[in-house]
Design an enzyme around this catalytic site. Sequence first.
Site, PDB file in Angstrom:
ATOM      1  N   SER A   3      -7.648 -14.847   0.735  1.00  0.00           N
ATOM      2  CA  SER A   3      -8.118 -13.556   0.239  1.00  0.00           C
ATOM      3  C   SER A   3      -9.581 -13.639  -0.173  1.00  0.00           C
ATOM      4  O   SER A   3     -10.082 -14.711  -0.523  1.00  0.00           O
ATOM      5  CB  SER A   3      -7.276 -13.121  -0.972  1.00  0.00           C
ATOM      6  OG  SER A   3      -7.722 -11.886  -1.482  1.00  0.00           O
ATOM      7  N   HIS A  36       0.842  -1.197   0.000  1.00  0.00           N
ATOM      8  CA  HIS A  36       0.000   0.000   0.000  1.00  0.00           C
ATOM      9  C   HIS A  36       0.878   1.248   0.000  1.00  0.00           C
ATOM     10  O   HIS A  36       1.927   1.298   0.651  1.00  0.00           O
ATOM     11  CB  HIS A  36      -0.915  -0.007   1.231  1.00  0.00           C
ATOM     12  CG  HIS A  36      -1.963   1.062   1.212  1.00  0.00           C
ATOM     13  ND1 HIS A  36      -1.801   2.278   1.836  1.00  0.00           N
ATOM     14  CD2 HIS A  36      -3.193   1.084   0.645  1.00  0.00           C
ATOM     15  CE1 HIS A  36      -2.897   3.007   1.662  1.00  0.00           C
ATOM     16  NE2 HIS A  36      -3.748   2.305   0.938  1.00  0.00           N
TER      17      HIS A  36
END
Length: 580
Positions: free
Chosen positions: A493, A290
């Site tokens: 995920s 990120h």
Amino acid sequence: MPPSSSVLRSISSQAIRRKLSQSLLAKQAIRTNNPLIFQNNVAANLFPRNVSAGIERCMTTSPPHQTRSKSTAPMADELENEDEETTPSLASIANKIDMEEKEQNEVKLDNNTDETVRDFTSDKSKSGTPSPWAVFDAWGAGADIVQPLTKEEESNLSKDAVRIPFSEMERSTLPDETDILKTYEHLLRRKSSVHFGYPYNLMFNHEELYEFMKFSINNLGDPFVTSNYGVHSRQFECAVIDFFAKLWKIPEDEYWGYITTCGTEGNLHGILLARERHPDGILYSSKETHYSVFKAARYYRMDAKAIPTLPMGEIDYDALAQEISKNRDRPVIINVNIGTTVKGAVDNLDRILRILKMLNVPRERFHIHCDGALFAMMMPFVDFAPEVSFRKPIDSIAVSGHKMLGCPMPCGIALTRKGLVKEVEQHIDYLNSVDTTIMGSRNGQAALYLWYSLRKKGINGIKRDVVHCMETAAYLRDKITDAGLSCRLNDLSSTVVLERPMDDELVKRWQLACEGDIAHVVVMPNVTRQKIDKFVEELVECKNKYGRMKPLRDDSPLVQLTCTSWGGKFVDPVMNFKGE
């Protein structure tokens, strides 16, 4: 006997309205829930004396559509024993009040607002007590797709319409604030109903907390050191921190944390602690990290290295080992991704720790920060998932609060070892507290909302959310693959990665997050199979009309989806450069 006029006069009109409005809500609930009672016209004999008993007990059945009300109706056997002589006078008052209110409010009705909510509550005995379970949706984010705004409604949200006037004459030319806000609510309901691309749980219900929005709740200073400002929610903040400390297995006297404004602030705080502990350290993180992690490196003037990634999005462990080996004379600061932004990849913490041991990096020479974002809150509830906890030599974790739990304002949780905070702690006389956080004033509402969500959901509720997300993500992956489009899903995920649709209008309509020639859908509790079917239907229409995305280059993200390390069946992209 009918009530005497003196008795009626002794009751305030406001109290009568309140009781009778409860009665009318109960009537409506009965009409909705029990057609037999409605057909026999027993509901017409309802009167307020029974309402008090009805609101204390829950209905035994709940319909697909239920009037929004925290109370429930009396049971049928109570209606049959009703005192018939009392009914007419109170019923007439109720009808009169109904007529008056209808005349007053008729022009304020919003035709685009659904006055009912679907009952997704699995436990029907709790129908009268709203709670933020994954299966309960207060605003319709998980229900049917809401229709777009009309042209007239769109004009209410134009730059000109929402401007702030400087005179009464200017104000007279603008739409009324009530009309603007009604249109804005419609827009939010629409956008929430087709929200696919970003990791926000839009299914929550915090109606019980609305009363607290009138207070300026500020947790300024350290959460564990009370300041002179008394309007705070520290007790709730500390309870939330205690919960995550237990979830991530750190002993009671060894942790410190606080509720942040978002995951980015948590990363800024964790990396600040690392920099203070190792001023000459190097920050290592994967290139799919990120952006906030490398932002922290810029803010703190740190040396940082973006490590290449494997096709599935995990950090390249061999490349990481090589870079650390090159700089053995400097401390190691590693950001471990517990779910990357685009592919939802989870770095293997145990493998990273083995690398540090293999290179003989002593414990006092490294700091490991875990960017938990979305999945660090999900992983403890995934069966047989690797453990990410403070039982291992990690130093800090940051996670977003609004993503998995659902919250009306962005927020997050930062948790670290208590000893590390002493490196940045400063006493502030003005606050009568200590400065240990990134922000000074801190939103006390967020702490209250997170506490409420955790209390209402409980461990079982969070587990149910996680199972829904994982199973529904697999359903979406299979649907897209069967439709003849490239699509992948990491094991740990709920982020489904697919080839980017050729129609930008489809991308905007479903709010897909894109990177080059791929896009992704983050399956959250508000993403239903019904919506997935509609989404895939539009994907197929887009493919038939505009064709499929071609890889932008021979090492593009779309080409990386072809790697066999993902496993499972796969549809090759058109013009696969690896095959040429």
